[in-house]
Design an enzyme around this catalytic site. Structure first.
Site, PDB file in Angstrom:
ATOM      1  N   GLY A  12       6.963 -11.600  21.124  1.00 29.38           N
ATOM      2  CA  GLY A  12       8.103 -10.704  20.940  1.00 29.38           C
ATOM      3  C   GLY A  12       7.780  -9.303  21.437  1.00 29.38           C
ATOM      4  CG  HIS A  13       7.579  -6.229  24.794  1.00 34.37           C
ATOM      5  ND1 HIS A  13       8.363  -5.452  25.622  1.00 34.37           N
ATOM      6  CD2 HIS A  13       6.398  -5.581  24.677  1.00 34.37           C
ATOM      7  CE1 HIS A  13       7.677  -4.380  25.993  1.00 34.37           C
ATOM      8  NE2 HIS A  13       6.478  -4.438  25.441  1.00 34.37           N
ATOM      9  N   GLY A  14      10.340  -6.630  21.353  1.00 29.43           N
ATOM     10  CA  GLY A  14      11.533  -5.851  21.061  1.00 29.43           C
ATOM     11  C   GLY A  14      11.143  -4.469  20.562  1.00 29.43           C
ATOM     12  CB  SER A  18       8.155  -2.167  23.019  1.00 27.85           C
ATOM     13  OG  SER A  18       9.169  -1.722  22.162  1.00 27.85           O
ATOM     14  CB  ALA A  45       5.455 -15.040  24.046  1.00 31.01           C
ATOM     15  CD  GLU A 128       2.009  -3.620   3.176  1.00 28.09           C
ATOM     16  OE1 GLU A 128       3.136  -3.542   2.667  1.00 28.09           O
ATOM     17  OE2 GLU A 128       0.965  -3.738   2.508  1.00 28.09           O
ATOM     18  N   GLY A 186      22.826   3.229  15.281  1.00 29.35           N
ATOM     19  CA  GLY A 186      21.780   2.222  15.460  1.00 29.35           C
ATOM     20  C   GLY A 186      21.078   1.838  14.168  1.00 29.35           C
ATOM     21  CE  LYS A 204      13.243  -5.854   4.524  1.00 28.90           C
ATOM     22  NZ  LYS A 204      14.175  -4.777   4.930  1.00 28.90           N
ATOM     23  N   GLY A 301      12.492   0.717  11.783  1.00 28.92           N
ATOM     24  CA  GLY A 301      12.190   1.446  13.003  1.00 28.92           C
ATOM     25  C   GLY A 301      10.951   0.863  13.639  1.00 28.92           C
TER      26      GLY A 301
END
EC number: 1.1.1.3
Lengths: 420, 420
Positions: A12-14, A18, A45, A128, A186, A204, A301
């Protein structure tokens, strides 16, 4: 001792992924010092490589399963959602690769299965970042308070809901406008259902119940009330009584059972959670010896969550570099979820009534008749406002039913829980 | 794997020590589950056994050194002070016995020596209870934020000072009365010097600097201002400008140096530390990715500190029971202490002046003349109140000197730092 870099695969590179890559790059020297070995990011990936740019582009792959199978030590899972994340994480853990994830839905629903896989292969599983973003909560609950007896954990763990209710409080406006503002900034997704209806907070809360009590709670068992029905009048009524409406998640241990719930609640203005505004998160822990502990900070965030992910990654990688396998956590406790749907709480009830003498007393009598003791009873304009002592839900609900059919009552009563 | 109980020696049976014994007894089953082995308390070293009663009396001994030398796995040091605690802890660590302590003076002054002894024998050294009592701070700084870059840690870490200043704020009374009240309620010792003059907070600030930055700071290098000179007028002046006076400890990393200070400071009413009242402690951590994190709770008291001690004990004992030796922490960083005595901060200055036009402007000009920019300048009764932009201490001090000799100035100016 490992005399080579610790090899990390990123799934994942969201937003969070990132940020993790940015921190891994920017802090390479510092991380090497902390870990005792350099970190080698061996692959990332993603679904559509064309959408991701940057100096790490050569690491992109669409074959997540092959990346997990490759020669890596740690898998960082930041895809989100249950599948294919579950299959990939299980595959990693089964082959002895440690996993760091921020995926609350996955761990809340499949924690037992994942922990079992980790335990049998000696791999570590850390998450965490799945609760309260950057705020260290799970580790303190599990480790710092390991010698204490935690009795209750309550908190604001969904930034979207908190932003919406904070905005309603600030502007006096309605839910719909506040949500639109959250989407515009956002802070809410285009489809905010998971946040607004409390599914995110329920996952959670289940993770908090496990960290605090060792209790395995299915997110579906969490008593859940969304915030969509909170009205501008509710917010104003809260303010008029020195309170504020907050999205609260609660886990408490009562009589050998665990009660886990998420709901909007009225919090006294001097309560530690009352000042936690906007997208901030906070968790209040009550323990027998430690008393009340508050943890507060950015709950979401990319950077904030990435900070938590990196903390877990450093910890796992240090152990790897030193050749240490940590003891598994204590076995989960068979603490059943309270089938009555929660312990007694106080309520704030607002009833629109005919303007004639005697009505407030009559309203109070309805509560008393159901065994619910009014703590305060006051007329405010065309409304009677009652706050009750803690009472079981069924009693309060049946009082509300009886109120609704009184001839003096003009509209369905509005009720919100009291917290603290 | 250890197939026998974890043997624990306790040094000291005062407020914290007796709370530790109570928790060890009362939570024996829970601790065994968490640790994977039962805890066996093999001895309690005290000075005067006759003064201690209870079912654990047969464990009392006056020979602490022999107890440390005995067949024990973990030494819990709760004597306080530097000697003989240092000798005993060193002896334990050198022989490979792990140590849990809440002794801030000892660890702050002799941390390097103790850590070296622990490292060479593979023993663990933990001291979460030394800072902010039950509030988990050191572990989150060291572990949860291990992948982030901490830039600043500020906090209220001395409950006695916080109680005194809170009482002055609440009552409008003087320092002396507030301190007497603290002594009466057991929140201050009969000789409160170490608290009031900031020695206690300085030791804790040094430990925070190590946990946050890996910087070795001698408590003697901490720039230290006590609270004894805070007047009722200072408190009132703070309130008049929407602020509150709090005892603040600060560690920050600036330009490759570390700045560590403790002092009373004026905090804006909406600052997270402003609402931390009475004997509560709180630590605010600023990190690049995580943003601002707040940790708050009971900073002192037997039970609260015992909770932290037990957390450390469980962690150390679990590793022992599982036969795990954790990797040592990263080496301390050679981050020098800022010799200029701290970075620039804003100041709140109050000057009693002659009541004639032009004086406020003249006061402002004195600051400007030293390169200190006034942010606000106002006349309040017979005083001129100036808040300054952040400026280096020497510039502010020389402005104060110049003010003091102005003919229009009637008394020595009062200056307090601004925080946040």
């Amino acid at each position: 001792m490992l005399d080579r870099p610790v090899r990390v695969a990123l799934l994942g590179h969201g937003t969070v992924g990132s940020a993790v890559v940015r921190l891994l790059t920017g802090r390479a020297a510092g991380l090497r010092d902390r870990i005792g070995a350099p970190v080698d990011l061996v692959g990332i990936a993603v679904l559509e490589p064309a959408r991701h740019a940057g100096p790490w582009r050569h690491l992109l792959t669409t074959d997540a399963a092959a990346l997990v199978d490759a020669d890596v030590d740690v898998v960082v899972e930041l895809i989100g959602g249950v599948e294919p994340a579950r299959e990939l994480v299980l595959s990693a853990l089964r082959s002895g690769k440690s996993v760091v994830t921020a995926n609350k839905a996955l761990v809340a629903r499949h924690g037992l299965e994942l922990r079992a896989a980790a335990e049998s292969s000696g791999a570590a599983l850390r998450y965490e970042g799945a609760v309260a973003g950057a705020v260290p909560v799970l580790r303190p609950l599990r480790e710092s308070l390991a010698g204490d007896r935690i009795t209750r954990v309550s908190g604001i763990v969904n930034g979207t809901c908190n932003f919406v209710l904070t905005t309603m409080t600030r502007t006096g406006g309605c839910y719909r406008d506040a949500l639109a503002e959250a989407v515009r900034l956002g802070y809410a997704e285009a489809d905010p259902t998971a946040d607004i209806e409390g599914h995110d907070a329920a996952a959670k809360a289940a993770l908090l119940a496990f960290a605090a009590f060792g209790a395995v709670v299915d997110p579906g068992e969490v008593r859940r009330t969304g915030i969509a029905e909170v009205t501008a009048e509710d917010i104003a009524a809260a303010q008029a009584s020195g309170r504020v409406v907050k999205p609260i998640a609660v886990c408490e241990r009562v009589d050998g059972q665990v009660n886990v719930a998420v709901h909007p609640a009225m919090v006294r203005a001097d309560h530690p959670l009352a000042v936690v505004d906007g997208v901030l998160n906070a968790v209040l822990v009550e323990a027998e010896a430690a008393g009340e502990l508050l943890f507060r900070g950015a709950g979401a965030g990319g950077d904030a969550t990435a900070s938590a992910v990196l903390g877990d990654l450093v910890s796992v990688a240090r152990d790897l570099a030193a050749g240490v396998t940590r003891p598994a956590d204590a076995a989960p406790v068979a603490l059943p979820v309270d089938p009555r749907g929660g312990t007694a709480t106080g309520y704030h009830v607002r009833v629109e009534v005919d303007d004639r003498p005697g009505v407030p007393v009559e309203v109070g009598a309805v509560f008393a008749g159901q065994g619910v003791e009014p703590e305060s009873l006051s007329r405010r304009g065309s409304h009677v406002v009652v706050t009750t002592r803690p009472a079981p839900d069924p009693a309060v609900l049946s009082a509300l039913d009886k109120l609704a059919v009184l001839p003096e009552v003009r509209a369905l009563p509005r009720a919100l829980r009291l917290e603290g």
